[in-house]
Design a protein around this motif. Structure first.
Motif, PDB file in Angstrom:
ATOM      1  N   PRO A 286      58.706  46.307  39.178  1.00 47.42           N
ATOM      2  CA  PRO A 286      58.572  45.194  38.479  1.00 47.42           C
ATOM      3  C   PRO A 286      56.858  44.900  38.609  1.00 47.42           C
ATOM      4  N   ARG A 287      56.572  44.033  37.337  1.00 44.87           N
ATOM      5  CA  ARG A 287      55.164  43.528  37.461  1.00 44.87           C
ATOM      6  C   ARG A 287      55.213  42.031  38.032  1.00 44.87           C
TER       7      ARG A 287
ATOM      8  N   PRO B  76      45.668  40.994  38.853  1.00 50.60           N
ATOM      9  CA  PRO B  76      45.528  40.976  37.231  1.00 50.60           C
ATOM     10  C   PRO B  76      45.818  39.758  36.503  1.00 50.60           C
ATOM     11  N   ILE B  77      44.941  38.962  36.639  1.00 52.53           N
ATOM     12  CA  ILE B  77      44.945  37.576  35.838  1.00 52.53           C
ATOM     13  C   ILE B  77      45.318  37.943  34.399  1.00 52.53           C
TER      14      ILE B  77
ATOM     15  N   VAL C  37      45.217  42.722  29.817  1.00 55.17           N
ATOM     16  CA  VAL C  37      46.616  43.212  29.131  1.00 55.17           C
ATOM     17  C   VAL C  37      46.658  44.523  28.891  1.00 55.17           C
ATOM     18  N   LYS C  38      45.608  45.078  28.258  1.00 54.88           N
ATOM     19  CA  LYS C  38      45.617  46.514  27.832  1.00 54.88           C
ATOM     20  C   LYS C  38      45.163  47.531  28.911  1.00 54.88           C
ATOM     21  N   ALA C  39      44.281  47.012  29.709  1.00 54.64           N
ATOM     22  CA  ALA C  39      43.796  48.023  30.726  1.00 54.64           C
ATOM     23  C   ALA C  39      44.734  48.174  31.918  1.00 54.64           C
ATOM     24  N   VAL C  40      45.273  47.202  32.346  1.00 51.96           N
ATOM     25  CA  VAL C  40      45.975  46.836  33.644  1.00 51.96           C
ATOM     26  C   VAL C  40      47.438  46.597  33.607  1.00 51.96           C
ATOM     27  N   ILE C  41      47.726  45.384  32.741  1.00 49.22           N
ATOM     28  CA  ILE C  41      49.288  44.950  33.064  1.00 49.22           C
ATOM     29  C   ILE C  41      49.817  45.778  32.341  1.00 49.22           C
TER      30      ILE C  41
ATOM     31  N   LYS D 202      54.163  42.693  25.263  1.00 45.06           N
ATOM     32  CA  LYS D 202      55.436  42.848  25.574  1.00 45.06           C
ATOM     33  C   LYS D 202      55.899  42.526  26.919  1.00 45.06           C
ATOM     34  N   VAL D 203      56.767  41.720  26.929  1.00 43.57           N
ATOM     35  CA  VAL D 203      57.233  41.176  28.174  1.00 43.57           C
ATOM     36  C   VAL D 203      58.423  41.900  28.836  1.00 43.57           C
ATOM     37  N   ARG D 204      58.609  42.346  29.955  1.00 43.46           N
ATOM     38  CA  ARG D 204      59.718  43.288  30.399  1.00 43.46           C
ATOM     39  C   ARG D 204      60.627  42.087  31.216  1.00 43.46           C
TER      40      ARG D 204
END
Length: 309
Positions: free
Chosen positions: A121-122, A87-88, A111-115, A42-44
């Motif tokens: 804003p990320r 967070p690559i 993606v699941k654990a960090v992002i 999911k992109v914000r």
């Protein structure tokens, strides 16, 4: 150009795999993760993506963006773990047998654990080609910064990475040079990466910057980045960002970062030199001529993005 012998080839490819026939990837990322978790992420709308060829200043650029996005609370930068700092997008899970063999503990998908859990804003760094970016990235077109760097300096920095990290095999300079010339370094040849991203260079939501400009003219370059991010920073705030992202400051700060050594071997360091033109200390005259010919041929039609190197 000498072909790599069988023993050297085995070391070059140890801890790596082919994403497709002409694209080598490090085992610290996993193909199925990219095709599932990354693709469906999911992109914000307020995400900021940082695109770099490997060793083009990723860590440093992440810190610059983090400082600008948190200019009113720079102390928060000191609380970030390694995975929060860098967070690559495509990293994890670490299930490659060569990594397991070398004792790198199992790591989940970034993606699941960090992002996904990151507050907005990320700022999300990646070395991926556009074709592997999240589907919603293509649809929403969030702010994206491509940070370019002299490919020769990238290669020298990659040599340091091979010698410092546990997720790449240690190589000598001549071995890495020949591997690069044969398209066997991680994430593929520099021209292929640059041309793939050049498709978007004129889009209003994408900014193309050079590592060298950030290094040699930080006040002006940082100001332009801040404007692109929609941050109206004062001259004093720009100076603050320059201070907290200086080589010495970052090197000292990294000493207390949680999990900082998880990927490093006993001789590894996170910050090396970060200087412009360091390639001149390693390239022979013959290697320089060979590289220049390969580079010129690879960048044909994209000469406006070439480095005069």
């Amino acid at each position: 150009m000498d072909k790599l012998d069988e023993e050297t080839m085995a070391r070059v490819m140890k801890k790596c795999y082919f994403m497709r026939p002409d694209l080598v990837m490090p085992g610290i990322m996993e193909k199925n993760n990219v095709l599932t978790n990354v693709k469906t992420m999911k992109v914000r709308d307020d995400d900021v993506y940082l695109v770099t060829y490997p060793k083009a200043g990723t860590n440093w650029a992440c810190e610059i963006l983090d400082a600008m996005l948190n200019i009113d609370n720079l102390e928060v930068l000191k609380t970030r773990s390694l995975f929060e700092k860098i967070p690559i997008l495509e990293f994890g899970p670490s299930i490659h047998p060569d990594l397991v063999e070398d004792g790198i503990e199992h790591l989940p998908s970034n993606v699941k654990a960090v992002i996904d859990p990151m507050p907005s804003p990320r700022r999300i760094p990646t070395h991926l080609l556009p074709e592997y970016m999240p589907e919603e990235w293509h649809q929403k077109k969030p702010k994206t910064i491509v940070c370019d760097r002299n490919p020769k300096d990238c290669l020298i920095s990659l040599l340091g990475w091979h010698r410092s990290t546990r997720f790449l095999s240690p190589l000598e300079w001549n071995e890495l040079f020949e591997a690069y010339m044969q398209g066997l370094t991680v994430y593929g040849p520099y021209p292929d990466f640059t041309k793939a991203w050049a498709k978007y260079e004129n889009e209003p939501w994408l900014m193309w910057i050079r590592y060298e400009d950030l290094r040699l003219n930080p006040k002006e370059s940082f100001r332009k980045v801040a404007e692109f991010l929609g941050k109206d920073l004062t001259a004093e705030q720009i100076d603050q960002v320059i201070h907290v992202t200086s080589f010495d400051y970052m090197k000292k700060a990294m000493e207390t970062v949680k999990d900082r050594d998880i990927f490093l071997n006993k001789k590894g360091v996170w910050q090396r030199k970060g200087v412009v033109g360091n390639w001149k200390e390693a390239f022979t005259i013959s290697q320089n001529e060979t590289f220049n010919k390969h580079y010129k041929e690879g960048m044909k039609g994209y000469e406006h993005l070439m480095y005069d190197c």
